[in-house]
Write an enzyme that holds these catalytic residues in place. Structure first.
Site, PDB file in Angstrom:
ATOM      1  N   HIS A 182       0.841  -1.208   0.000  1.00 43.61           N
ATOM      2  CA  HIS A 182       0.000   0.000   0.000  1.00 43.61           C
ATOM      3  C   HIS A 182       0.873   1.255   0.000  1.00 43.61           C
ATOM      4  CE1 HIS A 182      -3.565   2.457   1.158  1.00 43.61           C
ATOM      5  NE2 HIS A 182      -2.629   3.187   1.748  1.00 43.61           N
ATOM      6  N   GLU A 183       1.845   1.297   0.882  1.00 46.35           N
ATOM      7  CA  GLU A 183       2.681   2.498   0.980  1.00 46.35           C
ATOM      8  C   GLU A 183       3.538   2.692  -0.269  1.00 46.35           C
ATOM      9  OE1 GLU A 183       2.360   4.794   3.130  1.00 46.35           O
ATOM     10  OE2 GLU A 183       0.914   3.706   4.327  1.00 46.35           O
ATOM     11  N   GLU A 185      -6.386   6.630  -1.939  1.00 51.12           N
ATOM     12  CA  GLU A 185      -6.358   5.476  -1.030  1.00 51.12           C
ATOM     13  C   GLU A 185      -6.815   4.211  -1.750  1.00 51.12           C
ATOM     14  OE1 GLU A 185      -5.089   4.859   1.827  1.00 51.12           O
ATOM     15  OE2 GLU A 185      -4.293   6.874   1.838  1.00 51.12           O
ATOM     16  N   HIS A 193       1.544   4.267  -3.048  1.00 57.47           N
ATOM     17  CA  HIS A 193       1.409   5.735  -2.969  1.00 57.47           C
ATOM     18  C   HIS A 193       2.595   6.406  -3.675  1.00 57.47           C
ATOM     19  CE1 HIS A 193      -2.125   6.535  -0.580  1.00 57.47           C
ATOM     20  NE2 HIS A 193      -1.693   5.893   0.505  1.00 57.47           N
TER      21      HIS A 193
HETATM   22 ZN   LIG Z   1      -2.633   5.239   2.216  1.00 60.15          ZN
END
Ligand SMILES: [Zn+2]
Length: 264
Positions: free
Chosen positions: A117-118, A182, A121
């Site tokens: 997830h990170e 997100e 980004h």
């Molecule tokens: Zn996030």
């Protein structure tokens, strides 16, 4: 001053939801700022450089990085901060994991979900897009344009940059990514985890653990709301991602540990 800054950024973001994918910065500019912000954000806590948790962070980080296909100069730091339930990846592949989040990730698949997830980004360049959205004070954009380094910028501009990169907690400015960013990071992060050979369903269980253990709690939750909604959406999307990546569904896992073991 920080409060005013947060309000300014939040106002700019809310006015500009339609331009969430516009980015005036070059990738090289973002990466240079990411490297500087990394030094700033990781200096507060001791860096762990050996042991099983360190090895795990390097192993999972490397596999997720390879799966992302990005030729960054990757770095994965494990920071000793048992009360910090958080992790981040800055532009250019500069990753940090706080020991506090390991209570929630519980295993390598869980850590892969967080790091996926990170990392997503960063690879999707959400930080640069947010800097563009908010214009993180026009002075910042001008400074970056003429190659002024972060350390030479005003305190407000530095705080704005760090907020845009999702590490604003370091300077007292917390700014969640938009819902759209997100969702992108959730789905792309799962794709990296699948590609790297991890069990993507652990992401669903991770979000559930976060929700249960949250209670006004983890830093991660303050910038990542609606854990249960995410868990449900991910569960629906995982079969499609598995299929697109040519992988079969993993064998069912043992039930996760009861939350008693997680609560502080
Ligand atoms: Zn996030």
């Amino acid at each position: 001053m920080r409060k005013i800054l947060v309000l300014l950024i939040a106002a700019a973001l809310s006015l500009c939801t339609g331009c969430a994918n516009f980015n005036i910065y070059s990738e090289a500019q973002e990466n240079a700022l990411g490297l500087e912000a990394y030094g700033e954000a990781t200096k507060e806590y001791p860096v762990i450089t050996s042991g099983p948790d360190y090895d795990m962070v390097q192993r999972v980080g490397r596999r997720i990085a390879d799966a992302s296909g990005k030729a960054y100069e990757w770095e994965f730091k494990l920071l000793r901060a048992d009360d910090m339930v958080n992790a981040f990846c800055l532009p250019g592949g500069k990753v940090a994991v706080y020991t506090g989040i390991l209570r929630y990730t519980q295993n390598e698949n869980g850590l892969a979900a967080v790091m996926g997830h990170e990392v997503a980004h960063a690879t999707m360049r959400h930080g640069g897009k947010r800097m563009t959205n908010a214009m993180i004070l026009q002075a910042t954009a001008a400074a970056v344009g003429v190659g002024i380094s972060m350390s030479e910028m005003s305190e407000e501009a530095q705080a704005g940059l760090m907020a845009a990169f999702g590490i604003g907690a370091q300077v007292g400015v917390s700014l969640p990514f938009s819902r759209g960013h997100e969702t992108e990071a959730d789905l792309e992060g799962i794709r990296y985890a699948v590609r790297a050979g991890y069990d993507p369903y652990e992401a669903v269980r991770l979000w559930e653990r976060m929700a249960e253990g949250g209670n006004g709690g983890p830093e991660w939750l303050s910038t990542h709301p609606d854990s249960i909604g995410r868990a449900k959406k991910l569960e629906q999307e995982i079969p499609r991602i598995l299929q697109e990546e040519g992988k079969s569904a993993p064998a069912p896992q043992q039930p996760t540990a009861p939350m008693k073991q997680i609560r502080r």
